[in-house]
Structure formats: C-alpha cells, structure tokens
Design a protein around this motif. Structure first.
Motif, short mmCIF file in Angstrom:
data_model
loop_
_atom_site.label_atom_id
_atom_site.label_comp_id
_atom_site.label_asym_id
_atom_site.label_seq_id
_atom_site.Cartn_x
_atom_site.Cartn_y
_atom_site.Cartn_z
N LYS A 161 13.87 15.50 -19.69
CA LYS A 161 12.93 14.39 -19.44
C LYS A 161 12.93 13.99 -17.97
CE LYS A 161 11.28 11.74 -22.24
NZ LYS A 161 10.43 11.20 -23.31
N MET A 162 14.11 14.02 -17.34
CA MET A 162 14.18 13.69 -15.91
C MET A 162 13.46 14.75 -15.09
SD MET A 162 15.22 11.61 -13.54
CE MET A 162 16.72 10.70 -13.70
N ALA A 163 13.60 16.02 -15.47
CA ALA A 163 12.92 17.11 -14.76
C ALA A 163 11.40 16.95 -14.89
CB ALA A 163 13.36 18.46 -15.30
N ILE A 164 10.92 16.59 -16.07
CA ILE A 164 9.49 16.37 -16.28
C ILE A 164 9.02 15.17 -15.45
CG2 ILE A 164 7.77 15.65 -18.00
CD1 ILE A 164 9.47 17.31 -20.06
N LEU A 165 9.83 14.12 -15.42
CA LEU A 165 9.49 12.94 -14.63
C LEU A 165 9.34 13.28 -13.15
CD1 LEU A 165 9.24 9.79 -14.31
CD2 LEU A 165 11.73 9.78 -14.01
N ILE A 166 10.35 13.94 -12.60
CA ILE A 166 10.32 14.29 -11.17
C ILE A 166 9.15 15.22 -10.88
CG2 ILE A 166 11.58 15.42 -9.29
CD1 ILE A 166 12.80 12.72 -10.07
N SER A 167 8.94 16.22 -11.73
CA SER A 167 7.83 17.16 -11.54
C SER A 167 6.48 16.44 -11.58
CB SER A 167 7.90 18.23 -12.63
OG SER A 167 6.80 19.09 -12.55
N GLY A 168 6.31 15.55 -12.54
CA GLY A 168 5.06 14.80 -12.64
C GLY A 168 4.82 13.90 -11.44
N LEU A 169 5.88 13.27 -10.96
CA LEU A 169 5.75 12.39 -9.80
C LEU A 169 5.48 13.18 -8.52
CD1 LEU A 169 8.54 9.76 -10.56
CD2 LEU A 169 6.06 9.46 -10.81
N LYS A 170 6.04 14.39 -8.41
CA LYS A 170 5.81 15.21 -7.22
C LYS A 170 4.33 15.59 -7.07
CE LYS A 170 10.26 17.35 -6.24
NZ LYS A 170 11.02 18.60 -6.17
N ASN A 216 0.84 -1.20 0.00
CA ASN A 216 0.00 0.00 0.00
C ASN A 216 0.87 1.25 0.00
OD1 ASN A 216 -2.41 -1.41 0.03
ND2 ASN A 216 -2.56 -1.39 2.27
N ASN A 217 0.46 2.24 -0.77
CA ASN A 217 1.13 3.55 -0.85
C ASN A 217 2.50 3.50 -1.50
OD1 ASN A 217 -0.96 4.98 0.62
ND2 ASN A 217 -0.19 3.93 2.45
N LEU A 218 2.84 2.42 -2.19
CA LEU A 218 4.17 2.32 -2.80
C LEU A 218 4.07 1.86 -4.25
CD1 LEU A 218 7.24 2.47 -2.61
CD2 LEU A 218 7.25 0.17 -1.66
N ASP A 219 4.52 2.73 -5.16
CA ASP A 219 4.59 2.41 -6.57
C ASP A 219 6.06 2.37 -6.99
OD1 ASP A 219 1.83 2.29 -6.69
OD2 ASP A 219 1.61 4.33 -7.46
N VAL A 220 6.30 1.80 -8.17
CA VAL A 220 7.67 1.55 -8.62
C VAL A 220 7.82 1.99 -10.08
CG1 VAL A 220 9.44 -0.24 -8.92
CG2 VAL A 220 7.73 -0.48 -7.10
N VAL A 221 8.99 2.56 -10.40
CA VAL A 221 9.39 2.82 -11.78
C VAL A 221 10.62 1.96 -12.02
CG1 VAL A 221 10.27 4.51 -13.43
CG2 VAL A 221 8.47 5.17 -11.81
N LEU A 222 10.50 1.02 -12.97
CA LEU A 222 11.57 0.05 -13.22
C LEU A 222 12.47 0.45 -14.38
CD1 LEU A 222 9.52 -3.26 -12.91
CD2 LEU A 222 11.07 -2.28 -11.20
N THR A 223 13.67 -0.09 -14.35
CA THR A 223 14.63 0.03 -15.44
C THR A 223 14.84 -1.36 -16.01
OG1 THR A 223 15.73 1.92 -14.48
CG2 THR A 223 17.04 0.57 -15.94
N ASP A 224 14.98 -1.44 -17.31
CA ASP A 224 15.26 -2.72 -17.96
C ASP A 224 16.75 -2.82 -18.24
OD1 ASP A 224 15.36 -5.02 -19.43
OD2 ASP A 224 14.19 -4.26 -21.12
N PRO A 225 17.49 -3.64 -17.47
CA PRO A 225 18.94 -3.75 -17.71
C PRO A 225 19.26 -4.37 -19.07
CG PRO A 225 18.23 -5.37 -16.09
CD PRO A 225 17.03 -4.50 -16.39
N ARG A 230 1.90 13.58 -7.65
CA ARG A 230 1.18 12.37 -7.21
C ARG A 230 1.69 11.79 -5.89
NH1 ARG A 230 1.10 8.38 -12.25
NH2 ARG A 230 0.41 6.99 -10.61
N TYR A 231 2.95 12.03 -5.58
CA TYR A 231 3.58 11.38 -4.43
C TYR A 231 4.21 12.41 -3.50
CZ TYR A 231 3.12 7.40 -7.55
OH TYR A 231 2.63 6.45 -8.40
N LYS A 232 4.16 12.10 -2.22
CA LYS A 232 4.80 12.97 -1.23
C LYS A 232 6.27 12.61 -1.05
CE LYS A 232 0.94 14.73 1.15
NZ LYS A 232 0.76 16.04 0.63
N MET A 233 6.64 11.36 -1.41
CA MET A 233 8.02 10.91 -1.26
C MET A 233 8.46 10.20 -2.53
SD MET A 233 10.74 10.85 0.54
CE MET A 233 10.06 11.60 2.00
N ILE A 234 9.61 10.64 -3.07
CA ILE A 234 10.22 10.00 -4.23
C ILE A 234 11.60 9.52 -3.81
CG2 ILE A 234 11.05 10.32 -6.59
CD1 ILE A 234 9.02 12.67 -6.81
N ILE A 235 11.83 8.23 -3.97
CA ILE A 235 13.12 7.63 -3.64
C ILE A 235 13.76 7.18 -4.96
CG2 ILE A 235 14.33 5.78 -2.39
CD1 ILE A 235 12.86 7.58 -0.46
#
Length: 199
Positions: free
Chosen positions: A109-118, A79-88, A120-125
């Motif tokens: 693209k990374m700036a857009i990613l972080i901004s979009g996730l912020k 609960n409350n935890l989503d994941v963004v995966l990388t394909d090695p 939706r989420y209170k914590m980004i790891i």
C-alpha cells in the motif's frame, strides 16, 4: 525525501514543513505526508486542527481500508503544497502490527501511495515517526533520499548509523546518498569531543 530519526524531539516536523514550503514556494508541486502515528502535528500546523476537506480520510484509513490515494490528499492554503494527514486518535492496531503478512500488505500500500503521488508531484516529503516501526522502514525503503536527524549524543548518533546500515544491507540497497543531520547540541562539549574522536 523521508525525514526520520530513531527518537523524538529532534525537529523532524519543523524540517519537514520548512522543506515542503520551500519547494512549494519555488513553484514545485509538493506533497507532505504525515507518517507519525503517535505525535501527528501536521493537522495543527497546516489547518489549525481543523481538517480542510469534507473527505475526512487519513493515512490510517488508507492503510486499513480500500480508499484511493486521491481520498487522502488535502489541499493546503499554500500554493503548490498538499498534505496527507495521519489521525493520532485513529486505529493503530494494523499499522503497529508485527505480523509479517500485514507488514507486506502495508508495504504494498505504501508503494502504491508513493507511486501514485509521484505522478502528481515533483517533490514528496515524508515526516516520519521517531521509531523503526515497519511503516517507517517501508517509507525509508521506498524513497530516493533520507535525512536522518540526531540529537548528537553518542548513542543516538551511532545507533542511527548502525540501524540505517542494517536496514540497507538487509534489503540489498547499498548505494544511497542519505544524510545524517545533527539538530541539537550535545549536553556538553566533552560529549561532542568523544563523538569526533570515535569518527
């Protein structure tokens, strides 16, 4: 928060996953991003190696195409935890490029990613690769806090400090509350003594 080092084997992924689960257990909407394009392990940790989505889109795909942030976020069983995966096994040619134009494109693209996730989420790891590839530096520059892990030997310890200072100076970011965490005991107490004397 980005969890980073300048080498592997210092428990970045262990710390990243535990922090993400800790915040999620507190009821804080959290997402963990796998920014390790070489030794990706979040897929096996959260999904037993089986992606739990029909989308099948990875962070690699986001950087190399026009898919949206929503296309790469996968809901975990926690609960409350989503994941963004990388394909090695995915395409790395653009992600590992040293071309300045591509670097800037990926920073955007990374700036857009972080901004979009912020939104939706209170914590980004961010579980970052143990290198100073530009994708890691981009993550380092876009977060509010970095936890930099060291194995405690002299070259790792001072290499991290000097590289972090250089990155921050070159970008004009001089005020940050980043932390250096020693995760492994040095090979012997003599090595540890040298570190303390030099500080």
């Amino acid at each position: 928060i980005i969890i980073h080092s300048f080498g592997g084997g210092v428990a970045k992924t262990v710390l990243s996953c535990n922090l993400a689960k800790y915040f999620a257990d507190l009821g804080i909407p959290t997402v963990i991003i796998d920014l390790d394009f070489v030794n990706s392990r979040l897929d096996s940790i959260f999904f037993d190696g089986q992606i739990a989505t029909s989308k099948g889109s990875y962070l690699n795909d986001y950087f190399n195409s026009d898919i949206s942030v929503d296309d790469i976020v996968i809901e975990s069983s926690i609960n409350n935890l989503d994941v963004v995966l990388t394909d090695p096994q995915g395409e790395l040619h653009d992600i590992k490029s040293t071309d300045p134009e591509l670097n800037f494109k990926h920073f955007e693209k990374m700036a857009i990613l972080i901004s979009g996730l912020k939104r939706r989420y209170k914590m980004i790891i961010i579980d970052a690769e143990g290198s100073i590839d530009y994708n890691v530096v981009n993550g380092f520059l876009l977060v509010d806090l970095s936890l930099i892990l060291s194995n405690g030997n002299y070259s790792s310890y001072y290499g991290i400090i000097n590289r972090a200072k250089l990155i921050l100076q070159r970008t004009g970011i001089n005020i940050r509350n980043d932390y250096l965490i020693q995760t492994l005991v040095p090979p012997n107490m003599k090595e540890l003594g040298k570190l303390r004397l030099r500080e």
